[in-house]
Design an enzyme around this catalytic site. Structure first.
Site, PDB file in Angstrom:
ATOM      1  N   ASN A   1      32.149 -10.801  43.586  1.00 47.41           N
ATOM      2  CA  ASN A   1      33.070  -9.957  42.664  1.00 47.41           C
ATOM      3  C   ASN A   1      32.531  -8.445  42.590  1.00 47.41           C
ATOM      4  O   ASN A   1      33.216  -7.515  42.512  1.00 47.41           O
ATOM      5  CB  ASN A   1      33.389 -10.275  41.521  1.00 47.41           C
ATOM      6  CG  ASN A   1      34.605 -11.305  41.279  1.00 47.41           C
ATOM      7  OD1 ASN A   1      35.372 -11.349  42.194  1.00 47.41           O
ATOM      8  ND2 ASN A   1      34.552 -12.494  40.293  1.00 47.41           N
TER       9      ASN A   1
ATOM     10  N   GLU B   1      28.360 -19.756  43.521  1.00 54.95           N
ATOM     11  CA  GLU B   1      27.130 -18.626  43.204  1.00 54.95           C
ATOM     12  C   GLU B   1      26.474 -19.512  41.940  1.00 54.95           C
ATOM     13  O   GLU B   1      26.993 -19.943  40.929  1.00 54.95           O
ATOM     14  CB  GLU B   1      27.933 -17.402  42.822  1.00 54.95           C
ATOM     15  CG  GLU B   1      28.261 -16.558  43.594  1.00 54.95           C
ATOM     16  CD  GLU B   1      28.805 -15.324  43.264  1.00 54.95           C
ATOM     17  OE1 GLU B   1      28.873 -14.313  44.263  1.00 54.95           O
ATOM     18  OE2 GLU B   1      29.493 -15.383  42.430  1.00 54.95           O
TER      19      GLU B   1
ATOM     20  N   SER C   1      33.574 -15.590  35.748  1.00 53.38           N
ATOM     21  CA  SER C   1      33.488 -14.655  36.787  1.00 53.38           C
ATOM     22  C   SER C   1      32.858 -13.206  36.487  1.00 53.38           C
ATOM     23  O   SER C   1      32.627 -12.562  37.395  1.00 53.38           O
ATOM     24  CB  SER C   1      34.749 -14.439  37.424  1.00 53.38           C
ATOM     25  OG  SER C   1      35.863 -14.125  36.858  1.00 53.38           O
TER      26      SER C   1
END
Ligand code: 3HC
Length: 295
Positions: free
Chosen positions: A190, A152, A119
């Protein structure tokens, strides 16, 4: 290129969710953990998640059984030699990820596509250590992976357009919606989420409102399914601190600088639902207790 056989390295919370989603979509799915006990734990998580899927009427018992039958566990990366696509979901430590990809590079055929579910780490840093930087990308799922509809697809400067096209089609076959983005810290979600979550902690530090009132304001005023403190507790305070540190290192922007309270709560072991205490307290089943103890 057609993908039929998928490998998932790491069978923790994210790895088990990703593997389950792949198996439910009909892919032959092999998972690897370092120890048989972690494989058993991962399958227990998959079984309980599949039971929820069946209970919610999103699959029949037969479909769930068939998905489970398409999943196998191993402790050896050497078994990944016939995989078309490998998704890495191990601990967010660059050295650990590089070691996994080094071993896979020696075992898998040259056509196999490698992806990381990181991430926050840089995709090209992992890609550059392999012999296939053009067939290397990020594939970032969201927690809980069996439920969240977005993935993503992260294109590093070395990732070929053909690899992105293959992954786009793969994500669509999973029944998820792909969002293609560049290999920049935080990708899309994020990058937007972290300043918001840290802003909530700063509002708490400044005495703007209580944990519960901030959460209620966001849930009722913005129709979010969780308030910021519920979401931080759900994903883990340690994970949020780690991601914030990486974003701050890259951008040097005060909006992503970790607040003092977050650092101190992590040092105190208040890591969220998984630790029984974060901004809220949790029972042994991970259910939130009614009171808010945060001082
Ligand atoms: N497996 C299978 N199904 C699950 C599940 C799981 N692990 N968790 C929830 N579900 C299903 C339930 O069965 C239920 O299905 P139904 O609506 O068809 O009956 C549905 O999801 C809703 O679950 P619940 O009724 O138990 O609870 P909620 O309505 O409170 O939903 C939630 C739970 C889906 C987690 C919801 O609160 C939510 O969407 N929260 C936000 C999650 C989020 O923002 N995730 C992203 C985090 S950021 C991230 O992952 C990035 C990383 O890099 C840190």
């Amino acid at each position: 290129m057609e993908i039929t056989k998928v490998g998932v390295v790491g069978f923790g919370l994210m790895g088990s969710g990703i593997a389950q989603v792949c198996a439910q979509a009909g892919f032959d799915t092999l998972v690897r953990e370092v120890d048989q006990s972690f494989i058993d734990k991962g399958f227990a998580r998959v079984d309980s998640s599949l039971a929820r899927v069946v209970k919610a009427g999103r699959a029949t018992e037969d479909q769930a059984k068939a998905a489970r039958g398409r999943m196998r566990g191993t402790t050896s990366l050497a078994d990944f030699n016939d995989r078309d696509l490998v998704i890495e979901a191990v601990i967010e430590v660059i050295g650990a990820k590089k070691q996994v990809f080094g071993e896979l590079d020696a075992v898998c055929g040259p056509e196999t596509i490698f992806c990381s579910n990181t991430s926050s780490l840089t995709i090209v840093e992992m890609a550059a250590t392999t012999k296939r930087p053009d067939r290397f990308a990020g594939l970032h799922f969201f927690n809980p992976a069996p439920v969240m509809p977005l993935v993503e697809v992260v294109q590093a400067i070395t990732t070929s357009d053909a690899t992105v096209a293959t992954l786009h089609a793969f994500v669509t076959k999973l029944g998820k919606t792909p969002a293609v983005c560049k290999d920049t810290p935080g990708f899309i979600v994020n990058r937007l989420l972290v300043p918001y979550l840290l802003g909530a902690i700063r509002a708490l530090e400044q005495g703007v409102a209580t944990v519960e009132d901030i959460d209620n304001a966001v849930k009722l005023g913005l129709r979010h399914p969780m308030g910021p403190f519920e979401l931080i507790d759900y994903t883990g305070l340690d994970i949020n601190l780690h991601v914030a540190n990486i974003l701050f290192e890259e951008f040097r922007d005060p909006s992503v600088a970790p607040p003092a309270l977050l650092k101190r709560m992590v040092l105190a072991g208040r890591l969220g639902a998984k630790a029984g205490r974060g901004f809220y307290e949790y029972d042994e089943k991970g259910q939130k207790k009614p009171s808010t103890p945060t001082k």
